[in-house]
Write a protein that holds these residues in place. Structure first.
Motif, PDB file in Angstrom:
ATOM      1  N   LYS A 111       1.552  18.544   5.887  1.00 29.51           N
ATOM      2  CA  LYS A 111       2.556  19.505   6.324  1.00 29.51           C
ATOM      3  C   LYS A 111       3.976  19.054   6.012  1.00 29.51           C
ATOM      4  O   LYS A 111       4.883  19.873   5.922  1.00 29.51           O
ATOM      5  CB  LYS A 111       2.441  19.746   7.838  1.00 29.51           C
ATOM      6  N   TYR A 112       4.182  17.751   5.872  1.00 25.84           N
ATOM      7  CA  TYR A 112       5.534  17.258   5.658  1.00 25.84           C
ATOM      8  C   TYR A 112       5.476  15.845   5.101  1.00 25.84           C
ATOM      9  O   TYR A 112       4.670  15.030   5.555  1.00 25.84           O
ATOM     10  CB  TYR A 112       6.288  17.259   6.996  1.00 25.84           C
ATOM     11  N   ILE A 113       6.324  15.572   4.114  1.00 23.83           N
ATOM     12  CA  ILE A 113       6.471  14.225   3.571  1.00 23.83           C
ATOM     13  C   ILE A 113       7.961  13.925   3.498  1.00 23.83           C
ATOM     14  O   ILE A 113       8.739  14.737   3.004  1.00 23.83           O
ATOM     15  CB  ILE A 113       5.854  14.093   2.163  1.00 23.83           C
ATOM     16  N   SER A 114       8.335  12.773   3.999  1.00 20.50           N
ATOM     17  CA  SER A 114       9.733  12.356   3.964  1.00 20.50           C
ATOM     18  C   SER A 114       9.813  10.892   3.556  1.00 20.50           C
ATOM     19  O   SER A 114       9.558  10.004   4.368  1.00 20.50           O
ATOM     20  CB  SER A 114      10.373  12.549   5.341  1.00 20.50           C
ATOM     21  N   PRO A 115      10.158  10.632   2.292  1.00 20.68           N
ATOM     22  CA  PRO A 115      10.283   9.237   1.859  1.00 20.68           C
ATOM     23  C   PRO A 115      11.641   8.651   2.238  1.00 20.68           C
ATOM     24  O   PRO A 115      12.653   9.342   2.248  1.00 20.68           O
ATOM     25  CB  PRO A 115      10.129   9.324   0.345  1.00 20.68           C
ATOM     26  N   GLU A 145       0.833  -1.207   0.000  1.00 19.70           N
ATOM     27  CA  GLU A 145       0.000   0.000   0.000  1.00 19.70           C
ATOM     28  C   GLU A 145       0.867   1.256   0.000  1.00 19.70           C
ATOM     29  O   GLU A 145       0.559   2.242  -0.667  1.00 19.70           O
ATOM     30  CB  GLU A 145      -0.953  -0.003   1.197  1.00 19.70           C
ATOM     31  N   CYS A 146       1.967   1.214   0.731  1.00 17.59           N
ATOM     32  CA  CYS A 146       2.891   2.355   0.741  1.00 17.59           C
ATOM     33  C   CYS A 146       3.454   2.578  -0.666  1.00 17.59           C
ATOM     34  O   CYS A 146       3.506   3.709  -1.148  1.00 17.59           O
ATOM     35  CB  CYS A 146       4.009   2.115   1.740  1.00 17.59           C
ATOM     36  N   ASP A 147       3.870   1.502  -1.323  1.00 22.60           N
ATOM     37  CA  ASP A 147       4.375   1.621  -2.692  1.00 22.60           C
ATOM     38  C   ASP A 147       3.327   2.231  -3.613  1.00 22.60           C
ATOM     39  O   ASP A 147       3.625   3.099  -4.426  1.00 22.60           O
ATOM     40  CB  ASP A 147       4.787   0.256  -3.234  1.00 22.60           C
ATOM     41  N   TYR A 179       6.035   3.898  -5.652  1.00 21.30           N
ATOM     42  CA  TYR A 179       7.239   3.075  -5.539  1.00 21.30           C
ATOM     43  C   TYR A 179       8.508   3.895  -5.303  1.00 21.30           C
ATOM     44  O   TYR A 179       9.601   3.513  -5.696  1.00 21.30           O
ATOM     45  CB  TYR A 179       7.388   2.175  -6.770  1.00 21.30           C
ATOM     46  N   LEU A 180       8.385   5.059  -4.648  1.00 21.07           N
ATOM     47  CA  LEU A 180       9.543   5.913  -4.414  1.00 21.07           C
ATOM     48  C   LEU A 180      10.359   5.497  -3.202  1.00 21.07           C
ATOM     49  O   LEU A 180      11.572   5.488  -3.260  1.00 21.07           O
ATOM     50  CB  LEU A 180       9.100   7.378  -4.252  1.00 21.07           C
TER      51      LEU A 180
END
Length: 80
Positions: A48-52, A25-27, A32-33
């Motif tokens: 507010k924030y995304i950090s892969p 589900e995350c992919d 797929y990052l």
């Protein structure tokens, strides 16, 4: 897994909701990052924030959360 999430919430006295999804589900959501991906969403539903991604070094991850993630969460929690 849910037990890990609850353990971390207890350790850091986290009172806000924390959600965990499986790798597939995350992919799908992140095209797929990277896995894991941390997303902070305000109470009003604004991202507010995304950090892969994450480091393989446990201490680097702890430092990152303490210096980057937790301050953003604290700011969002004190807003009305």
């Amino acid at each position: 897994n849910e037990k890990t999430v609850e353990t971390i919430k207890a350790k850091y006295d986290i009172k806000f909701p924390v959600y965990s999804i499986d790798g597939d589900e995350c992919d799908r959501l992140m095209y797929y990052l990277a896995f894991p991906t941390n997303i902070i969403i305000s109470n009003s539903g604004i991202v507010k924030y995304i950090s892969p991604g994450a480091s393989m070094d446990r201490q680097k991850n702890i430092d990152y959360f303490e210096k980057k993630i937790f301050p953003i969460i604290k700011i969002e929690l004190i807003k009305p």
